[in-house]
Design a protein around this motif. Structure first.
Motif, PDB file in Angstrom:
ATOM      1  N   ALA A 403       0.966  -1.310   0.166  1.00 55.25           N
ATOM      2  CA  ALA A 403       0.130  -0.041  -0.075  1.00 55.25           C
ATOM      3  C   ALA A 403       1.113   1.201   0.044  1.00 55.25           C
ATOM      4  O   ALA A 403       2.094   1.039   0.439  1.00 55.25           O
ATOM      5  CB  ALA A 403      -0.842  -0.063   1.319  1.00 55.25           C
ATOM      6  N   ALA A 404       0.320   2.260  -0.504  1.00 51.88           N
ATOM      7  CA  ALA A 404       1.455   3.637  -0.545  1.00 51.88           C
ATOM      8  C   ALA A 404       1.737   3.974   0.834  1.00 51.88           C
ATOM      9  O   ALA A 404       1.037   4.165   1.877  1.00 51.88           O
ATOM     10  CB  ALA A 404       0.562   4.618  -1.179  1.00 51.88           C
ATOM     11  N   ARG A 405       3.359   4.189   0.721  1.00 50.87           N
ATOM     12  CA  ARG A 405       3.992   4.475   1.918  1.00 50.87           C
ATOM     13  C   ARG A 405       3.745   3.567   3.196  1.00 50.87           C
ATOM     14  O   ARG A 405       3.418   4.235   4.261  1.00 50.87           O
ATOM     15  CB  ARG A 405       3.513   6.065   2.289  1.00 50.87           C
ATOM     16  CG  ARG A 405       3.711   7.066   1.471  1.00 50.87           C
ATOM     17  CD  ARG A 405       5.139   7.264   0.965  1.00 50.87           C
ATOM     18  NE  ARG A 405       5.522   8.108   0.091  1.00 50.87           N
ATOM     19  CZ  ARG A 405       5.577   8.214  -1.181  1.00 50.87           C
ATOM     20  NH1 ARG A 405       5.212   6.763  -1.807  1.00 50.87           N
ATOM     21  NH2 ARG A 405       5.772   9.293  -2.070  1.00 50.87           N
ATOM     22  N   LEU A 406       3.622   2.316   2.934  1.00 50.16           N
ATOM     23  CA  LEU A 406       3.305   1.298   3.703  1.00 50.16           C
ATOM     24  C   LEU A 406       4.549   1.206   4.965  1.00 50.16           C
ATOM     25  O   LEU A 406       4.265   1.115   6.032  1.00 50.16           O
ATOM     26  CB  LEU A 406       3.200  -0.159   3.047  1.00 50.16           C
ATOM     27  CG  LEU A 406       2.796  -1.187   4.249  1.00 50.16           C
ATOM     28  CD1 LEU A 406       1.611  -1.150   4.792  1.00 50.16           C
ATOM     29  CD2 LEU A 406       2.872  -2.850   3.255  1.00 50.16           C
ATOM     30  N   ASP A 407       5.676   1.411   4.190  1.00 47.93           N
ATOM     31  CA  ASP A 407       6.990   1.160   5.304  1.00 47.93           C
ATOM     32  C   ASP A 407       7.808   2.498   4.925  1.00 47.93           C
ATOM     33  O   ASP A 407       8.733   2.233   4.084  1.00 47.93           O
ATOM     34  CB  ASP A 407       7.578  -0.318   5.102  1.00 47.93           C
ATOM     35  CG  ASP A 407       8.859  -0.546   5.703  1.00 47.93           C
ATOM     36  OD1 ASP A 407       9.049  -0.086   6.988  1.00 47.93           O
ATOM     37  OD2 ASP A 407       9.489  -1.408   5.486  1.00 47.93           O
ATOM     38  N   VAL A 444      -4.751  -1.388   5.130  1.00 46.66           N
ATOM     39  CA  VAL A 444      -4.276  -0.152   5.862  1.00 46.66           C
ATOM     40  C   VAL A 444      -5.133   1.003   5.661  1.00 46.66           C
ATOM     41  O   VAL A 444      -5.667   1.275   4.551  1.00 46.66           O
ATOM     42  CB  VAL A 444      -2.959   0.000   5.220  1.00 46.66           C
ATOM     43  CG1 VAL A 444      -2.235   1.270   5.791  1.00 46.66           C
ATOM     44  CG2 VAL A 444      -2.163  -0.962   5.356  1.00 46.66           C
ATOM     45  N   PRO A 445      -5.607   1.368   6.817  1.00 48.99           N
ATOM     46  CA  PRO A 445      -6.699   2.496   6.751  1.00 48.99           C
ATOM     47  C   PRO A 445      -6.246   3.605   6.094  1.00 48.99           C
ATOM     48  O   PRO A 445      -5.193   4.239   6.141  1.00 48.99           O
ATOM     49  CB  PRO A 445      -6.794   2.884   8.280  1.00 48.99           C
ATOM     50  CG  PRO A 445      -6.437   1.613   8.927  1.00 48.99           C
ATOM     51  CD  PRO A 445      -5.522   0.918   8.245  1.00 48.99           C
ATOM     52  N   GLY A 446      -6.952   4.086   4.962  1.00 48.52           N
ATOM     53  CA  GLY A 446      -6.396   5.053   4.075  1.00 48.52           C
ATOM     54  C   GLY A 446      -5.369   5.031   3.252  1.00 48.52           C
ATOM     55  O   GLY A 446      -4.915   5.733   2.589  1.00 48.52           O
ATOM     56  N   GLY A 447      -5.045   3.366   2.946  1.00 48.49           N
ATOM     57  CA  GLY A 447      -3.608   3.330   2.117  1.00 48.49           C
ATOM     58  C   GLY A 447      -4.167   3.270   0.764  1.00 48.49           C
ATOM     59  O   GLY A 447      -5.418   2.828   0.373  1.00 48.49           O
ATOM     60  N   ALA A 448      -3.320   3.844  -0.043  1.00 46.58           N
ATOM     61  CA  ALA A 448      -3.427   3.864  -1.406  1.00 46.58           C
ATOM     62  C   ALA A 448      -2.833   2.693  -2.260  1.00 46.58           C
ATOM     63  O   ALA A 448      -2.011   2.109  -1.446  1.00 46.58           O
ATOM     64  CB  ALA A 448      -3.104   5.229  -2.077  1.00 46.58           C
ATOM     65  N   GLN A 483      -1.981   4.182  -7.338  1.00 46.68           N
ATOM     66  CA  GLN A 483      -2.325   5.605  -6.822  1.00 46.68           C
ATOM     67  C   GLN A 483      -1.328   6.382  -6.192  1.00 46.68           C
ATOM     68  O   GLN A 483      -1.541   7.393  -5.485  1.00 46.68           O
ATOM     69  CB  GLN A 483      -3.464   5.279  -5.778  1.00 46.68           C
ATOM     70  CG  GLN A 483      -4.946   4.658  -6.398  1.00 46.68           C
ATOM     71  CD  GLN A 483      -5.782   4.297  -5.440  1.00 46.68           C
ATOM     72  OE1 GLN A 483      -5.341   3.890  -4.111  1.00 46.68           O
ATOM     73  NE2 GLN A 483      -7.126   4.326  -5.623  1.00 46.68           N
ATOM     74  N   ASP A 484      -0.115   6.183  -6.353  1.00 46.99           N
ATOM     75  CA  ASP A 484       1.247   6.660  -6.132  1.00 46.99           C
ATOM     76  C   ASP A 484       1.735   7.626  -7.044  1.00 46.99           C
ATOM     77  O   ASP A 484       2.405   7.134  -8.016  1.00 46.99           O
ATOM     78  CB  ASP A 484       2.153   5.619  -5.484  1.00 46.99           C
ATOM     79  CG  ASP A 484       3.530   6.148  -4.827  1.00 46.99           C
ATOM     80  OD1 ASP A 484       3.324   7.666  -4.943  1.00 46.99           O
ATOM     81  OD2 ASP A 484       4.215   5.445  -4.304  1.00 46.99           O
TER      82      ASP A 484
END
Length: 558
Positions: A403-407, A444-448, A483-484
């Motif tokens: 997911a976008a910016r997961l880590d 992930v809540p709000g995850g793109a 979506q990134d």
């Protein structure tokens, strides 16, 4: 006058001979046929020629050549325009299905079936008697040694990727294991396939060469020789016709039903055939419903297509006896889905697989699947667990989520490094770790959806760990588009994937677009850059079947 008029009608319909004069404008037909039915078709073609049997007043010049059905199916799938035959008679409908899997639209027109032959297990007399033949009956799973028994006869089969008998039996073995109600039925079915894989032959004829030549002496104990074979009634009939008494086979007909070879009669590029050719082709097929045609089929150990009770003479010659359920109606043909699952399981079982699963953990995965009351993620996890059960302990599997910016700045995270499922570390095996990790996946809540960077990173790492001799693949599951905005572009990703792809080290991506928000076309573009394929599923529960179907397609291209 009435008799004369009737005879004239019969001649025009092609049911009476006209004499040698009709040969001047004979209609030629080229027929490609499975080796098991070729002798019968050749005898029929000779009968048609010798008796001047006609189609619309034209003699028929029918030339039959033996071709392995799997080769013809692959040939038609690639380009049916290159076919040099007008009629194709494989030994099973599964090859007609395979001819239409992927690639160009196959131009195959099924016209009916010419014969049938159930599939059973043939055994040397000594092995059969030890198992109580003919009075004792068995299910498929028991005959195959599931659960494994020390006294189980060594069982051989033809390669399911090349043999309809092997493939249909494999499909039935899986169904039999599941019907037992055991919780680990899928794992048992995979274990059976693994055991069979060590004793397969390239062809049905090659399989018969693996029989122990001495049924009661030292050769029966040779680990290289089989005491039992999965084969058709017709194959056992043909073998027994030329074998001495010591080497004849006794035939078990499993009590939970036998699949059957159904010998479909198909026209190739029907629209390109002339009217005379098309009608002659259908006339030749009709011959197998007439007395002379039925006699020829029986002489070659084939049952007729009308489902009539088989003759006792045919069954006895094939090695069957009562009370074996040889007169039971054959099972219905397996569905395309059943065949794909069986072939997929076989592919990963024979080669062993190295597979990295990359799962979308973006916020949209929490959406409910219509009609199920479960989220996309919940159903995806269940499908992955089902797929995991079909892999053996020798297979290597790892797990990523994204997911976008997961880590931090990265869109992805490796949850379980790729490893052999049977390897133990700490209190559990790799299979245990994956089972736990699958169950713990959460959106992930709000995850793109950080699709592009993740795909490139996962493929680069997977490619570095390429394992020779295994089926290497990366399974990418996403329910949305990238979506990134800060990631690599789609064209940049595809360019990099093409540069990484190495024909000498095939590593296809299987990209699965889950739900209405995903882009199947994009998934397919990404996958095809590596020699893989993209697929769309409306319901994540379909993921297991799609993975296996994609494995079959990728395996056919390698």
């Amino acid at each position: 006058m009435v008799v004369a008029a009737g005879a004239a009608v019969a001649v025009r319909a092609g049911f009476l001979p006209l004499g040698a004069s009709c040969r001047d404008d004979a209609v030629r037909l080229d027929v490609a046929a499975a080796p098991s039915v070729t002798p019968a078709l050749k005898d029929a073609a000779d009968h048609v020629r010798d008796r001047d049997i006609t189609s619309d007043g034209h003699c028929m010049d029918i030339r039959v050549a033996a071709r392995e059905p799997y080769e013809v199916a692959d040939e038609i799938r690639r380009d049916s325009a290159k076919a040099t035959y007008d009629v194709w008679v494989p030994d099973s409908q599964v090859w007609v299905q395979r001819a239409g899997i992927g690639g160009n639209q196959a131009r195959v027109s099924p016209a009916g079936n010419v014969a049938s032959s159930p599939i059973g297990v043939g055994m040397l007399e000594s092995a059969a008697r030890e198992l109580g033949w003919p009075r004792k009956t068995y299910t498929w799973s028991r005959l195959a040694g599931v659960p494994a028994r020390e006294d189980a006869p060594r069982l051989g089969a033809a390669d399911p990727a090349r043999s309809a008998s092997g493939l249909l039996a494999l499909t039935r073995l899986g169904a039999s294991a599941r019907a037992s109600g055991a919780e680990d039925a899928d794992t048992r079915a995979a274990a059976t396939a693994k055991a069979l894989a060590s004793r397969t032959s390239d062809s049905d004829s090659g399989l018969l060469d693996t029989l122990a030549r001495d049924s009661s002496g030292a050769e029966r104990g040779s680990p290289r020789r089989n005491e039992a074979l999965i084969l058709s009634e017709q194959a056992s009939f043909t073998h027994n016709a030329s074998a001495d008494e010591e080497h004849e086979l006794d035939l078990f007909y499993p009590k939970d039903g036998s699949p059957a070879l159904d010998y479909p009669y198909t026209l190739i590029r029907e629209n390109d055939l002339s009217t005379d050719e098309s009608r002659a082709a259908l006339r030749f097929m009709a011959f197998f419903g007439e007395r002379a045609g039925l006699r020829i089929l029986a002489e070659h150990g084939l049952r007729t297509r009308d489902g009539a009770r088989p003759s006792a003479e045919l069954v006895t010659a094939a090695g069957g006896r009562t009370p074996q359920p040889y007169a039971r109606e054959p099972d219905e043909a397996p569905s395309d889905k059943d065949v794909q699952e069986a072939l997929g399981m076989w592919t990963i079982t024979v080669q062993s697989a190295r597979l990295i699963t990359v799962v979308d953990a973006s916020d949209s995965m929490r959406r409910l699947v219509p009609g199920r009351g479960e989220s996309r993620m919940d159903v995806t996890k269940a499908a992955l667990l089902q797929a995991l059960a079909g892999f053996t302990d020798d297979d290597e599997i790892g797990l990523w989520e994204f997911a976008a910016r997961l880590d931090g700045a990265r869109d992805h995270r490796e949850l379980v490094p790729t490893g052999r499922l049977g390897d133990r570390k700490g209190d559990g095996t790799q299979r245990d770790r994956l089972t736990k990790a699958f169950g713990a996946l959460r959106p992930v809540p709000g995850g793109a959806t950080g699709l592009y960077d993740t795909t490139l990173a996962a493929y680069e790492k997977a490619h570095e760990g390429y394992a020779p001799g295994r089926f290497n693949t990366l399974v990418l599951l996403t329910d949305g588009v990238n979506q990134d905005p800060g990631s690599i572009s789609r064209s940049g990703l595809i360019s990099r994937l093409r540069a990484l792809a190495d024909p000498e080290k095939p590593f296809p991506i299987i990209a699965i677009a889950v739900g209405p928000d995903a882009d199947e076309r994009e998934a397919d573009q990404i996958a095809r850059a590596t020699g893989g394929s993209g697929h769309e599923v409306d319901d994540p529960a379909q993921i297991h079947s799609v993975i296996l179907k994609a494995i079959v397609q990728a395996g056919a291209r390698q």
